[in-house]
Scaffold this active site. Sequence first.
Site, short mmCIF file in Angstrom:
data_model
loop_
_atom_site.label_atom_id
_atom_site.label_comp_id
_atom_site.label_asym_id
_atom_site.label_seq_id
_atom_site.Cartn_x
_atom_site.Cartn_y
_atom_site.Cartn_z
N THR A 1 -21.52 -59.03 -12.13
CA THR A 1 -20.19 -58.46 -12.25
C THR A 1 -19.74 -59.23 -13.40
OG1 THR A 1 -18.24 -58.25 -11.14
CG2 THR A 1 -19.05 -60.77 -10.69
N GLU A 2 -18.68 -57.99 -14.10
CA GLU A 2 -17.71 -58.01 -15.62
C GLU A 2 -17.53 -59.47 -15.80
OE1 GLU A 2 -18.36 -55.39 -13.63
OE2 GLU A 2 -18.25 -53.38 -14.79
#
Lengths: 228, 228, 235, 235
Positions: free
Chosen positions: A53-54
């Site tokens: 996830t970013e």
Amino acid sequence: MSAQLDAIKLSNAQIAWRAAQDIEDGAYVNLGIGFPEMIAKFQPEGRDVIYHTENGVLGFGAAPAEGEEDWDLINAGKKAVTLKPSAAFFHHADSFAMVRGGHLDLAVLGAYQVAENGDLANWSTGKGGVPAVGGAMDLVHGARRVAVVTDHVTRKGEPKLVQRCSMPLTGLACVTRIYTSLAVVDIENGHFVLREKLLQISFDDLQAVTGAELKVEGDFADLAVPEL
Amino acid sequence: MSAQLDAIKLSNAQIAWRAAQDIEDGAYVNLGIGFPEMIAKFQPEGRDVIYHTENGVLGFGAAPAEGEEDWDLINAGKKAVTLKPSAAFFHHADSFAMVRGGHLDLAVLGAYQVAENGDLANWSTGKGGVPAVGGAMDLVHGARRVAVVTDHVTRKGEPKLVQRCSMPLTGLACVTRIYTSLAVVDIENGHFVLREKLLQISFDDLQAVTGAELKVEGDFADLAVPEL
Amino acid sequence: MDKTIVSPAAAVADIGDGATVMIGGFGGSGAPVELIHALVDAGPRNLTVVNNNAGNGHVGLAALIEQGQVARLICSFPRSTDPKVFTDLYFAGKIELEIVPQGTLAERIRAGGAGIPAFYTPTSYGTELAEGKPVAEFDGRHYVQERWLKADFALIKAELGDPLGNLTYRMAALNFNPLMAMAAEKTIAQVSRIVPAGSIDPEHVVTPGIFVDGVVEISEPKQEEVLNREGAVYP
Amino acid sequence: MDKTIVSPAAAVADIGDGATVMIGGFGGSGAPVELIHALVDAGPRNLTVVNNNAGNGHVGLAALIEQGQVARLICSFPRSTDPKVFTDLYFAGKIELEIVPQGTLAERIRAGGAGIPAFYTPTSYGTELAEGKPVAEFDGRHYVQERWLKADFALIKAELGDPLGNLTYRMAALNFNPLMAMAAEKTIAQVSRIVPAGSIDPEHVVTPGIFVDGVVEISEPKQEEVLNREGAVYP
């Protein structure tokens, strides 16, 4: 035909299920916020998939039970997640080094429109609203493969698979596979190539709701998805 | 005059001592390999100075006792060091982010030549040998202040403070202060400005062994250094 | 998924003639000596090697160079107390050298790992190391354009590793290792200990497993500096 | 040397009208709520704020925006479940917005901290967010040139801090915090606990103290997400 399509088309969960079947054991995968996130639920047993996830987590798992959330442990959609063993935290520059540097095997995103040349429009409808891009423009130029999950047509019944995107672009020539509510379509050499379609729709009817030519190379298969 | 100079000139330890007096409490400092490293020994009491080394340590201290070395804990000169409390390790990109990003208060380097416009030549004599640059070119364009410690003249008695460097440059217009064996000289607006000189040498004699004009702005002081 | 590799020999088996290989370490700290020696044993030639230095003595990178396996070296500082092996080959015209300022070398490798094809740095502006490179002015100051650096393989040394390739490092032995892990098609890490998945605190992971393809345990790794002080020679 | 600051009010006292302020956090995780509220109390106006988002609810960054103190916002994603404060001002033309792709935002901030004035990225090539920016081709692919991003101040949230400013972070609360620490003239960190020098393992330090100018202890920090779920409003 819209009502007809509504009757046969796959649900989002079913599209997500189909996309999940293609994710290999050991893959590093980023799932876009919202609908694409559902794919993780349908990961076939026996495969290890590591989700990125970013905001700086690799190896996160499902949402915690309600009341068990730790809001320092969230995904890019700001939803609480849990950790699998062997997870890692890192800052945003390292996170996007993973993205931009080609270290992700796959990113699966939603779409407003996908063009037959692989162009993707998924960040702005171009009509008012507050513009917001997040990490989408980085993901489309970073992951080794970029796939899209989407309804085959808009709510108004207009094609989402088009010749050229009319909406603001997220990235050029970046999408290689599209999982829709009616079909699985690859993008090769600037063309849509049909790989699978629902048994319940004829090729001609599918072509009629697709905004550019659907090529056929050899055979295509039935898009077979369980009830979910 | 060379023999005369040799009789009065400061030793490297004394030059290092003088340079150490100007380092403020709380400064983050990188000392070049070799002679500049001696400066740490003369850090005035009561001042906290945090030393940075290119290979990824902040807050290292003196060399360990012989036999106590840990060769994973070294400085840029590949000499074993020890840690002070509050030290940190980091990788090379972060280390040079500190350097290039202007986070170091001071770098003190050796020199073959320094020009009156602040150009520095300290990495290659230009004559054969294996070229080797290390971190010098990064340091000269990164630290907020770049000082040089050096003999005032070469072994052959030629000026090391010159109008224009004849040797390959390390950096342009980067040096702001020079601590020599005879004087302390600032570089301001493209000129050498004398700040301190040994009492035992006249201004004219000092000018005679300096390759460009030594300006005087107001007074200069005696360069007074203890026996070491 | 298990990235564990049984032996250094198996770890380097894919490295063929002409490959570009990044090798971690700064002097002896963080140098993956056992992996390098496996590469000496395997014998591929015409390699391009990226390292900060040019090896020391007759072990590790110096041994690889001494065996004539390295055609080209990209480094910042090929001088040392005992650089004889490299120096002799260099003056004999038998090894090519690209000198890169140390911070630029680190940043080029990071850029390779981060998908940044080029960047501007003040480092080397106006010097002979900037010759032939594009320059540009930003906010009144001059900068040199530098390109990313990538490799086919990275051989690195870490302290703990888990089966997914998460790594920690020992003291200043990180140096170039975490960067090279990012910049190679295939990264092989030798670690002092392979620990079960979940044993490394996720907050303490320095190199996340996504950057690592293989992990091989070398339980009591030799330190290059120590080997050299003992006068060791490989093979 | 001791970088400890006694109170949030003292920590933000230097931030004047027109300052550029980076504020850490991604949504609520890592958002330095107490420092932001001190900034609301201090009242400087016409600020340029760099954050990934545009705040949520009526606390933290949303409160700062609601008080009319922010003239310009540089962010990647100003939409959220309750973005009303920002959205209303945006459509009223009372706040300027610069939208930056999230990875480009992170890299621009890192570049600011690392002394890299510009770099090339594939991100946004061919899109309206690349309009007016230089493009270049490397190895047959097109890239957009992006500039570094720096700030006068960074307000960040960390977990442990020591008097020299070494910091650790809690789980995914790092996000932009370690980058912003590098890119500001003056970085103030709120930490859950100030520990004595030497108590943080040098191998576990995430932000070395060289990037930090002040550390203020907020022993039980509020989490923005929790505050918003309670319907909190500041001031």
